[in-house]
Design an enzyme around this catalytic site. Structure first.
Site, mmCIF file in Angstrom:
data_model
loop_
_atom_site.group_PDB
_atom_site.id
_atom_site.type_symbol
_atom_site.label_atom_id
_atom_site.label_comp_id
_atom_site.label_asym_id
_atom_site.label_seq_id
_atom_site.Cartn_x
_atom_site.Cartn_y
_atom_site.Cartn_z
ATOM 1 C CE LYS A 1 46.592 43.726 45.048
ATOM 2 N NZ LYS A 1 45.574 42.701 45.360
ATOM 3 C CB SER A 2 49.404 37.990 41.622
ATOM 4 O OG SER A 2 48.077 38.420 41.531
ATOM 5 N NE ARG B 1 50.195 33.112 42.784
ATOM 6 C CZ ARG B 1 49.073 33.835 42.921
ATOM 7 N NH1 ARG B 1 49.131 35.091 43.348
ATOM 8 N NH2 ARG B 1 47.898 33.307 42.630
ATOM 9 N N GLY C 1 42.348 39.260 49.875
ATOM 10 C CA GLY C 1 41.787 37.940 49.587
ATOM 11 C C GLY C 1 42.862 36.955 49.155
ATOM 12 C CB SER D 1 39.007 31.222 41.733
ATOM 13 O OG SER D 1 39.807 31.693 42.802
ATOM 14 C CD GLN E 1 42.097 35.444 45.542
ATOM 15 O OE1 GLN E 1 41.078 35.134 46.160
ATOM 16 N NE2 GLN E 1 42.497 36.699 45.418
ATOM 17 C CG ASP F 1 42.030 41.830 39.839
ATOM 18 O OD1 ASP F 1 40.940 41.420 40.288
ATOM 19 O OD2 ASP F 1 43.132 41.347 40.178
ATOM 20 N NE ARG G 1 37.223 45.407 42.506
ATOM 21 C CZ ARG G 1 38.430 44.868 42.532
ATOM 22 N NH1 ARG G 1 38.785 44.004 41.595
ATOM 23 N NH2 ARG G 1 39.288 45.196 43.460
ATOM 24 N NE ARG H 1 42.489 45.300 41.289
ATOM 25 C CZ ARG H 1 43.820 45.337 41.410
ATOM 26 N NH1 ARG H 1 44.496 46.394 41.033
ATOM 27 N NH2 ARG H 1 44.473 44.296 41.917
#
Ligand code: S3P
Length: 444
Positions: free
Chosen positions: A23-24, A28, A96, A169, A171, A321, A352, A396
Site C-alpha cells: 500500500k505504501s 508513492r 491517512g 512518522s 507520513q 502496523d 488500535r 487491520r
C-alpha cells in the site's frame, strides 16, 4: 451496509500464495509518476480502496492515470510543480497516507484545494503535517483539533525547510520531502528514530537527488528541490503488512506450512519477521532480489510453539502496523509478551491499543493495557474466542480477529469486514484457500 463475517476453528493451513501490492509503495508510485515527465508503468499496484482514492485524486490534479489490466497502470505526469487546481473536494476515504502525503504535495502548489475523508480519517490528527508544511509558506484551514476537512492554500514562494520530526512518522517525513520537491534548494528532515524509507527510495528511482546520512542517533534526509523527474517503471512488491496475516495464521495452527511469494522486505518494514523469530517461529526467506529500489523475497513459515517476548521499543516503527496481528500471536503463545512505545497506535484508523485490548479480553485473553503499552499473558493455547468484535472502520482490526478465530475454541465474528477492501481485497477467499473457515454472518 456493514458486512459481518465469522471465522471458525480450522485445521492446518497449507499453500503458496501472493498477497496484494504494498500500500505504501502503491500510493508513492502513483504520486511520483504524476509528477514525472513521461509515462510510467506500474505493475502489481494495490487495487484497494485507499490506493484507488490516490489514483482518483491525481487525476483530479491533472495527471493521466489509467488502468490497463489488473494491477497494471500507466501514469503520465505533469512535471515538478505541474499539478493543477482540482475543481472539487478530494475525498481520501479511509487513507491517512493518501491524505498526509497529498497535503505535502499541495502545500507547494500555488492553488487552493480541499481534502476530506471518511469518519475514521476525519478524526485523525493533521497538525503533525500542517505545522512543518506552514514553514514552506503554505496556509491551512481545518476543523478544531487539526481534523479534516482541510483547505490548503499552497504557496508560490516556497522556502526550503529544515525539520526535526517530533513523532516517528513516515507520513510526516514524506509530506515534508514531497513539499520540498517544489521548493528551491535543499529540504532537510531529521528523524530521531528511522521510519520506512519508501519515499526516499522511490524519489531516487525517479532521478531525484536524495542524501541520507547519520548524525549521532538521528537519520538526516536531504532532498534537492525543483528537479525534473523522469518517468520510471515500478514493480510493486506484495505488502508485508498484508503477508503478516497468513503468516501468523499459519504460526498459530499446528502442522501449518505457508509460503508468501514476492513480499517487500524493506528492513524498516520487516520488524514483524524478527519478532516472530524471537517468539520461536520457523521463518525462511528465499529468492531475495531488488525491484524499484526495494528488497523483495519469498517468506515461508512452519507452525511451531510460540513463546512470549519483550518487543524492543526501537523496533516499533519497523512493525507499526503489525501490532494488532502480533497481539493475536502473543495471545496464542506460551508466556508474557510486552509491547511498549505504542502511543501512535491510538491515532491509526482506530485506537488500535484499546481495540485489541477490548477484543482480546472479550475472547478470554489475560492482558494489561497501559497508556502506550500492551502486555499479553499467553497460556500456550489459543484463547476461547466467542466474541463479536467492533471493527470501527479499521481493516487491520477486522483481519486480526478473523485470523484469531481460526484457532480459538469458539468462533470469532467481526461486525464489519468491509474496511478490509482498503488494503487487502480478496482477504477472506485467499485465507480460506489456505484452509481458514471465514464465512458471512447471516443476519435476519
Ligand atoms: C505509512 C506510515 C505509517 C503507517 C501507515 C503507512 C506510510 O504511518 O502506519 O499505514 O505509507 O508512510 P505513520 O507515518 O503515521 O506512522
Amino acid at each position: 451496509m456493514p458486512r459481518p463475517l465469522v471465522s471458525r476453528s480450522a485445521g492446518a493451513l497449507e499453500g503458496t500464495i501472493v498477497v496484494p501490492g504494498d500500500k505504501s509503495i502503491s500510493h508513492r508510485a502513483l504520486m511520483l509518476g504524476s509528477l514525472a515527465v513521461g509515462e510510467s508503468e506500474i505493475t502489481g499496484l494495490l487495487e484497494g480502496e485507499d490506493v484507488l482514492r490516490t489514483a482518483e485524486a491525481m487525476r483530479a490534479l491533472g495527471a493521466h492515470v489509467r488502468r490497463e489490466s489488473p494491477g497494471q497502470w500507466r501514469v503520465a505526469g505533469c512535471g515538478t510543480g505541474g499539478l493543477a487546481e482540482p475543481d472539487n473536494v478530494l475525498d481520501m476515504g479511509n487513507s491517512g497516507t493518501a491524505a498526509r502525503l497529498l497535503i505535502g504535495l499541495l502545500a507547494t502548489h500555488p492553488f487552493v484545494s480541499t481534502l476530506t475523508g471518511d469518519a475514521s480519517l476525519r478524526r485523525r490528527p493533521m497538525r503533525r503535517v500542517t505545522d512543518p508544511l506552514s514553514m514552506f509558506g503554505a496556509r491551512f484551514v481545518c476543523r478544531e483539533g487539526g481534523r479534516l476537512p482541510i483547505t490548503i492554500e499552497g504557496t508560490d514562494e516556497a522556502l526550503p525547510v529544515n525539520y526535526r520530526l517530533p513523532v516517528a512518522s513516515a507520513q510526516v517525513k514524506s509530506a515534508v520531502l514531497l513539499a520540498g520537491l517544489n521548493a528551491p534548494g535543499v529540504t532537510t528532515v531529521r528523524e530521531p528514530r528511522a521510519t520506512r524509507d519508501h519515499t526516499e527510495r522511490m524519489l531516487t528511482h525517479f532521478g531525484v537527488l536524495v542524501a541520507v546520512f547519520r548524525d549521532g542517533a538521528e537519520t538526516v534526509i536531504e532532498v534537492t528541490g525543483e528537479v525534473e523527474m523522469t518517468a520510471r517503471d515500478v514493480r510493486v512488491p506484495g505488502d508485508i503488512s498484508s503477508a503478516a496475516f497468513p503468516l501468523v495464521a499459519a504460526a498459530i495452527r499446528p502442522g501449518s506450512a505457508v509460503t508468501v511469494r514476492n513480499v517487500g522486505l524493506n528492513p524498516l518494514r520487516a520488524g514483524i519477521l524478527e519478532t516472530l523469530r524471537d517468539m520461536g517461529a520457523a521463518i525462511r526467506i528465499d529468492n531475495v532480489r531488488t525491484e524499484a529500489g526495494e528488497p523483495v523475497g519469498d517468506v515461508s513459515i512452519d507452525a511451531t510453539e510460540l513463546r512470549g517476548v519483550d518487543v524492543p521499543p526501537e523496533r516499533v516503527p519497523a512493525m507499526i502496523d503489525e501490532f494488532p496481528i502480533l497481539a493475536v500471536a502473543a495471545a496464542c503463545a506460551a508466556g508474557t509478551t510486552r509491547m511498549t512505545g505504542l502511543a501512535e497506535l491510538r491515532v491509526k484508523e482506530s485506537d488500535r491499543l484499546s481495540a485489541m485490548a477490548e477484543g482480546l479480553s472479550a475472547c478470554g485473553v489475560a492482558l494489561e493495557e497501559g497508556q502506550d503499552s500492551l502486555t499479553i499473558h499467553g497460556t500456550g493455547h489459543p484463547p476461547q474466542g466467542g466474541a463479536m468484535i467492533a471493527v470501527d472502520l479499521d481493516h487491520r482490526i477486522a483481519m486480526s480477529f478473523l485470523v484469531l478465530g481460526g484457532a480459538t475454541g469458539d468462533p470469532v465474528a467481526v461486525d464489519d469486514a468491509a474496511p478490509i477492501d482498503t488494503s487487502f481485497p480478496g482477504f477472506a477467499d485467499l485465507m480460506n484457500g489456505l484452509g481458514l473457515r471465514i464465512a458471512d454472518v447471516i443476519t435476519p
